[in-house]
Design a protein around this motif. Structure first.
Motif, PDB file in Angstrom:
ATOM      1  N   UNK A  91       0.829  -1.203   0.000  1.00  0.00           N
ATOM      2  CA  UNK A  91       0.000   0.000   0.000  1.00  0.00           C
ATOM      3  C   UNK A  91       0.862   1.250   0.000  1.00  0.00           C
ATOM      4  N   UNK A  92       1.922   1.251   0.825  1.00  0.00           N
ATOM      5  CA  UNK A  92       2.817   2.400   0.885  1.00  0.00           C
ATOM      6  C   UNK A  92       3.475   2.644  -0.459  1.00  0.00           C
ATOM      7  N   UNK A  93       3.881   1.563  -1.151  1.00  0.00           N
ATOM      8  CA  UNK A  93       4.530   1.706  -2.453  1.00  0.00           C
ATOM      9  C   UNK A  93       3.565   2.284  -3.481  1.00  0.00           C
ATOM     10  N   UNK A  94       2.326   1.767  -3.502  1.00  0.00           N
ATOM     11  CA  UNK A  94       1.349   2.272  -4.468  1.00  0.00           C
ATOM     12  C   UNK A  94       1.007   3.735  -4.196  1.00  0.00           C
ATOM     13  N   UNK A  95       0.873   4.059  -2.907  1.00  0.00           N
ATOM     14  CA  UNK A  95       0.566   5.452  -2.567  1.00  0.00           C
ATOM     15  C   UNK A  95       1.712   6.369  -2.959  1.00  0.00           C
ATOM     16  N   UNK A 120      -1.786   1.007 -16.169  1.00  0.00           N
ATOM     17  CA  UNK A 120      -0.914  -0.113 -15.802  1.00  0.00           C
ATOM     18  C   UNK A 120      -0.739  -0.205 -14.277  1.00  0.00           C
ATOM     19  N   UNK A 121      -0.648   0.948 -13.647  1.00  0.00           N
ATOM     20  CA  UNK A 121      -0.548   0.955 -12.176  1.00  0.00           C
ATOM     21  C   UNK A 121      -1.809   0.366 -11.564  1.00  0.00           C
ATOM     22  N   UNK A 122      -2.954   0.731 -12.120  1.00  0.00           N
ATOM     23  CA  UNK A 122      -4.215   0.214 -11.598  1.00  0.00           C
ATOM     24  C   UNK A 122      -4.334  -1.290 -11.855  1.00  0.00           C
ATOM     25  N   UNK A 123      -3.870  -1.720 -13.025  1.00  0.00           N
ATOM     26  CA  UNK A 123      -3.875  -3.149 -13.306  1.00  0.00           C
ATOM     27  C   UNK A 123      -2.974  -3.907 -12.321  1.00  0.00           C
ATOM     28  N   UNK A 124      -1.818  -3.312 -12.027  1.00  0.00           N
ATOM     29  CA  UNK A 124      -0.913  -3.925 -11.028  1.00  0.00           C
ATOM     30  C   UNK A 124      -1.601  -4.020  -9.673  1.00  0.00           C
ATOM     31  N   UNK A 163      -6.440  -1.653  -2.723  1.00  0.00           N
ATOM     32  CA  UNK A 163      -5.136  -1.224  -3.222  1.00  0.00           C
ATOM     33  C   UNK A 163      -5.296  -0.251  -4.381  1.00  0.00           C
ATOM     34  N   UNK A 164      -6.372  -0.391  -5.193  1.00  0.00           N
ATOM     35  CA  UNK A 164      -6.567   0.510  -6.326  1.00  0.00           C
ATOM     36  C   UNK A 164      -6.893   1.938  -5.869  1.00  0.00           C
ATOM     37  N   UNK A 165      -7.403   2.047  -4.650  1.00  0.00           N
ATOM     38  CA  UNK A 165      -7.732   3.377  -4.143  1.00  0.00           C
ATOM     39  C   UNK A 165      -6.493   4.249  -3.990  1.00  0.00           C
ATOM     40  N   UNK A 166      -5.327   3.639  -3.981  1.00  0.00           N
ATOM     41  CA  UNK A 166      -4.100   4.437  -3.897  1.00  0.00           C
ATOM     42  C   UNK A 166      -3.968   5.351  -5.108  1.00  0.00           C
ATOM     43  N   UNK A 167      -4.567   4.958  -6.265  1.00  0.00           N
ATOM     44  CA  UNK A 167      -4.451   5.764  -7.491  1.00  0.00           C
ATOM     45  C   UNK A 167      -5.739   6.512  -7.798  1.00  0.00           C
ATOM     46  N   UNK A 168      -6.666   6.608  -6.842  1.00  0.00           N
ATOM     47  CA  UNK A 168      -7.957   7.223  -7.108  1.00  0.00           C
ATOM     48  C   UNK A 168      -7.837   8.694  -7.442  1.00  0.00           C
TER      49      UNK A 168
END
Length: 810
Positions: free
Chosen positions: A666-670, A702-706, A720-725
Motif C-alpha cells: 500500500x505504501x509503495x502504491x501510494x 498499468x498501475x491500476x492493473x498492477x 489497493x486501487x484506491x491508492x491511485x484514485x
C-alpha cells in the motif's frame, strides 16, 4: 638562813653582848658554812668601834690556835722522827732492790728479744692469715658478681640481649649490693646504663631490619596467604561450578550433567588441592619474627614498652601508606592488580600474626582502624583504576582477585563487606565492557551474514542447526531434503552468543556470596541490557546501513521474529543455571519481545523508505514528451520496469507477516501515485499536451492493473486501487473534458470527481492552455478550436474563482 637574816641577827647580838657576839662571828668564820662577806659587813656596819674590837678578838683567837697547833706538833714529833729513821733504813734496801730489779729487767729484756721476734712473726702470720681469710671471703663474695658480669659480656657478644637484660637485673638487685663498696663494682654499675642503651639501639636496628624485610616480602607473604585461602575453597568451588555451569550449559541437549566429565573435573580439583598443600608455605616459614619479639621483650624489660609500640605502629602506618599507593599503570595488566593485592594481604597477615603472638604491641582496635583506613584507600584505588579497564577478561580477573583478596582477609577476621559492595559497582562496569565486546561480536555476525535462508542438504546439517538454535516447525521437518530454514545464519550465531554472554555474566556472579535469586536477577537484567541496548542498537544500525537492501531487510524481519520466539528458551536456560523458577514473584522477564518488535518496526519503516526510494529512482528515469500530439499506445518502459520490480519484491514479501507485506504494498502504491501526481504538477513543467495526458493515462492504467492483480494477498476488494484514485479522477476529468459536471458537483459527497482538488485541476489546465496557445497559432481561424480555447479560458476563470473562494473561506 639568808645572809641578810644573819647579818641582822649579828647586829642584834652586838647590841646585847659585844664579846659574845664577836665570838659567834668568829665561830661562823671558822665554820665556812656561810660567805664571810655578810658576816664581816655586819661587824663593820653595826658599831663605830666594832672593827677594832673585832680585830682584837681575832688576834686572840689566832694566838689560841697557834698554841693548839704547837701542842699537837709536840705530841706527834717523836713519831715523825721514828718514821724518818725507818725510811732511812728502807732506803738502802730499796736501792738494792732497784739494782736487782734493773738487772732482772735487763735479763728479761735480753731473754725476750727472740720471743719478741718470734711473737712478731706469729702476729704477722696471724695478720696475714686473717687477711687471707678476709680476701677469700671477699673474693667469694665478688666472684659471682664477676661471673655474672662475664656472663653478661658473653650474652652481649652472642646477641642474647633479652637474657643480658635479665642478667643486669640480677646484678643490680642481688649481686651489686653485696660488693657495692668496691671500686670495680662502681665501674660496673656505671657501665650498665650504657649497655642498656646499646641494647636498645641494637634491638631497634634489628627491628628496622625486620620492618624492611617484611616490606620486601609482603608480596610473597600475601601470595602465600592467598594461595592458602584458594586452597581451602578449591574443592567446593569446583563442585559448585560443575553442578551449576555444566548443568545449565548442557540442559537444552539432554537436561543433565555428563557424569564422567564431572568426575574428571572433581578429580582434577583434588589433585590441584594436593599439589597446593605441598607447595604452599606458612607465613612463619617466610619471615623471622624473632627480632620483633626480642625488641618487644627488651623494651618491656627496660620499662620503655610504650616507646617501642608507638615507633612500631608509626612505622607500620608509613609502610601501609606505601603499600596502598598503586602504580600508575596498574590497570593495564592483571599482574599489576595481583601485586597490589598480595602486598596488602602480606601487610595485614603480618599485623594479624603480631596481634595474636604479642600482648599489647598491636591491638584489635588498632588493626581495625588501620584496616578501615586501608579499605577506604583500596576502594578508591580500585574504583579509579577499574574505570580504565575496557577488556571484560581483565575486569573478570580483577573481580576474581578481589574475591580472593576479600576471602583471604576475611579469614583473618577483617570485615570485607565494603569490598563486595564495590564488586557490584565493578559488575556494572563489567557488564558495560561485555556489552561493548558483544556489540562488536554482533556487528561481525551481521557483516558475515548473507541474509538468505539457511540451506540444508542432509539430516546432519539439519541436526547441527537444531543443536545451535531451538527451532521447531513440523512442516519443515516433514519436507524432504534439500530444504531451507527460514532464518539466516546470523540467527543461531546470535542465539549462541547471547548464551555465551549469559555465561560470561555468570562468571562474575560466582563467589559473590549471593543467593541464587539474586544471581538469577542479575543474569536476567544483564541479558535484558544486551537485548534492549546492544543487540537492538546493532540491529538498528544494520537496518540503517545504505548497502542493506530490501531483500536483506525482509530477511532481518524474519530473523527478529525467530529470535523473539527463542527468548523463552533463553529464560529456560537461565532458569536451569540458577534453579530459580520463572513463576517466582520477583523473577525478571526478558524484554526480547519489545526489543525485536522495535527492530522489526524499524526494518519495516526502512523497507517502506527504501521501497519508496527505489520507486523514485525508477520515476526519475521517466522521459515524457509533454508536447506529443498522440500517445504511443503502450505504457512507458520505466513504468513497466518499475511494476516488474515491485512484483518481484512483493514475491519476496511472502515470508513476511501479512500486515507488513500489505502495508509495504500500500505504501509503495501510494508513493507511486504521489510521485506521478507531483510529476504532473511540477512547477518546472510549463506545458502539457493532450497527447501527453493520454500517454500518462496509459501508465496510470498499468498501475491500476498492477494494484488489481493483488501483488500481496490479503487486500479486500479494490482497496489497493484506491491508492491511485486521485490520479484516476483527475485524468478522467481531462480525458472526457467533463468540466461542467465537475464544477456543478464540486463539494457534493456523491461527486464523480470528489478527489480532484480545484487547485490541482487549475494548475494542470493552465499548462494545457499554454500548450494549446503555442501549438495552435492558426486555431483562431477554426471555429471548433476557438470554442475549445474559450471553454478552457472560461473553466480556468471558474476554477480560479473557486480556488480564491476556498482561500478566503480558509
Amino acid at each position: 638562813m639568808s645572809a641578810v637574816g644573819k647579818s641582822g641577827a649579828c647586829g642584834a647580838m652586838l647590841e646585847e653582848d659585844p664579846d659574845q657576839t664577836y665570838e659567834n662571828v668568829l665561830a661562823e668564820i671558822q665554820s665556812f658554812e656561810l660567805p664571810i662577806e655578810a658576816t664581816l659587813r655586819s661587824v663593820y656596819d653595826d658599831q663605830p668601834n666594832a672593827h677594832k674590837k673585832f680585830m682584837e678578838k681575832l688576834d686572840a683567837c689566832i694566838r689560841n690556835h697557834d698554841k693548839e697547833i704547837e701542842k699537837m706538833c709536840n705530841f706527834h714529833h717523836q713519831g715523825f722522827v721514828d718514821a724518818i729513821t725507818e725510811l732511812l733504813k728502807v732506803r738502802t734496801d730499796a736501792e738494792k732492790l732497784k739494782v736487782q730489779v734493773t738487772d732482772t729487767n735487763r735479763k728479761f729484756q735480753d731473754a725476750g728479744k727472740e720471743v719478741i721476734v718470734q711473737t712478731e712473726d706469729i702476729i704477722r702470720c696471724r695478720i696475714q692469715q686473717r687477711n687471707i681469710t678476709t680476701v677469700v671471703e671477699k673474693l667469694q663474695l665478688c666472684l659471682p658478681v664477676l661471673e655474672m658480669y662475664s656472663k653478661l659480656k658473653e650474652q652481649m657478644s652472642a646477641k642474647r640481649y633479652y637474657s643480658a637484660l635479665k642478667t643486669m637485673e640480677q646484678l643490680e638487685n642481688v649481686y651489686f649490693p653485696r660488693v657495692s663498696q668496691y671500686r670495680f663494682c662502681q665501674l660496673m654499675i656505671e657501665n650498665l646504663p650504657k649497655l642498656r642503651e646499646d641494647i636498645k639501639e641494637i634491638s631497634m636496628s634489628d627491628l628496622k631490619d625486620f620492618l624492611e624485610s617484611i616490606r620486601k616480602h609482603s608480596d610473597k607473604i600475601g601470595e602465600t596467604a592467598m594461595k592458602q585461602a584458594q586452597q581451602q575453597k578449591t574443592f567446593s568451588v569446583a563442585l559448585q561450578k560443575q553442578n551449576r555451569v555444566q548443568f545449565g550449559k548442557n540442559m537444552h541437549f539432554n537436561g543433565r550433567i555428563p557424569e564422567e566429565r564431572n568426575e574428571v573435573e572433581l578429580k582434577r580439583a583434588f589433585e590441584e588441592e594436593d599439589e597446593n598443600e605441598e607447595e604452599v608455605l606458612t607465613v612463619q616459614d617466610l619471615v623471622d619474627f624473632s627480632p620483633v619479639y626480642r625488641c618487644l621483650h627488651i623494651y618491656s624489660v627496660l620499662g620503655d614498652e610504650e616507646t617501642f609500640e608507638n615507633y612500631y605502629r608509626k612505622q607500620r602506618k608509613k609502610q601501609a601508606r606505601l603499600v596502598l599507593q598503586p602504580q600508575s599503570n596498574m590497570h593495564e595488566t592483571v599482574d599489576g592488580y595481583r601485586r597490589y593485592f598480595t602486598q596488602i594481604v602480606g601487610f595485614f597477615v603480618v599485623e594479624d600474626h603480631i596481634l595474636h603472638v604479642t600482648q599489647g604491641l598491636v591491638t584489635r582496635a588498632y588493626t581495625d582502624e588501620l584496616w578501615n583506613m586501608a579499605l577506604s584507600k583500596i576502594i578508591a584505588v580500585l574504583r579509579a583504576h577499574s574505570s580504565y579497564c575496557t577488556d571484560p577478561d581483565l575486569v573478570l580477573e580483577l573481580k576474581n582477585l578481589i574475591v580472593l583478596f576479600a576471602d583471604t582477609l576475611q579469614g583473618y577476621g577483617f570485615p570485607v563487606n565494603r569490598l563486595f559492595d564495590l564488586l557490584f559497582e565493578i559488575r556494572d562496569q563489567y557488564n558495560e565492557t561485555l556489552l561493548k565486546k558483544w556489540a562488536g561480536v554482533f556487528r561481525d555476525i551481521f557483516e558475515e551474514d548473507n541474509y538468505s535462508p539457511i540451506p540444508i542438504v542432509n539430516e546432519e546439517e539439519y541436526k547441527v542447526v537444531i543443536s545451535k538454535f531451538p527451532f521447531q516447525d513440523p512442516d519443515l521437518e516433514k519436507q524432504s531434503f534439500p530444504k531451507k530454514f527460514p532464518m539466516s545464519q546470523s540467527v543461531p550465531h546470535i542465539y549462541i552468543q547471547v548464551k555465551e554472554f549469559i555465561y560470561a555474566s555468570l562468571k562474575f556472579s560466582e563467589s559473590l556470596h549471593r543467593s541464587s535469586t539474586e544471581i538469577d536477577d542479575m543474569l536476567r537484567k544483564s541479558t535484558n541490557l544486551l537485548l534492549t541496548r546492544t543487540l537492538s542498537s546493532c540491529l538498528l544500525n544494520l537496518i540503517r546501513k545504505p548497502h542493506i537492501g530490501l531483500t536483506e531487510l525482509v530477511q532481518i524481519i524474519i530473523n527478529t521474529t525467530h529470535l523473539e520466539q527463542a527468548c523463552r528458551y533463553l529464560e529456560d536456560f537461565i532458569t536451569n543455571i540458577t534453579n530459580i523458577s520463572q513463576e517466582t514473584v520477583h523473577t525478571t522477564r526478558l524484554y526480547g519481545l519489545s526489543t525485536f518488535k522495535d527492530a522489526r518496526h524499524a526494518a519495516e519503516g526502512e523497507i517502506y523508505t527504501k521501497l519508496n526510494q527505489k520507486i523514485d529512482e525508477f520515476v526519475q528515469l521517466a522521459d515524457y514528451d509533454w508536447t506529443m500530439s498522440e500517445p504511443d499506445g503502450r505504457a512507458s518502459g520505466y513504468l513497466m520496469d518499475l511494476i516488474n520490480f515491485l512484483r518481484s519484491i512483493f514475491q519476496v514479501f511472502t515470508h513476511l507477516p501479512g500486515k507488513v507485506a500489505q502495508t509495504a504494498c500500500m505504501s509503495a502504491c501510494q508513493h507511486l501515485s504521489t510521485s506521478l501526481m507531483q510529476m504532473l504538477l511540477d512547477s518546472e513543467l510549463k506545458q502539457i499536451s493532450m497527447g501527453a495526458v493520454q500517454q500518462f493515462n496509459l501508465d496510470v492504467i498499468q498501475c491500476e492493473l498492477f494494484a488489481s492483480s493483488e501483488p500481496v494477498p490479503g487486500f479486500q476488494g479494490d482497496t489497493l486501487q484506491l491508492a491511485f484514485i486521485d490520479l484516476r479522477q483527475l485524468l478522467d476529468l481531462f480525458m472526457v473534458w467533463d468540466w461542467s459536471t465537475y464544477l456543478a458537483d464540486y463539494g457534493q459527497p456523491a461527486s464523480k470527481y470528489l478527489r480532484v482538488n480545484p487547485n490541482t485541476a487549475l494548475t494542470l489546465l493552465e499548462k494545457m492552455k499554454d500548450t494549446s496557445k503555442k501549438n495552435n497559432i492558426f486555431a483562431q481561424f477554426r471555429k471548433n478550436d476557438r470554442d475549445k480555447q474559450k471553454l478552457i479560458e472560461t473553466v480556468v476563470k471558474q476554477l480560479r474563482s473557486l480556488v480564491n473562494g476556498m482561500s478566503q473561506h480558509t
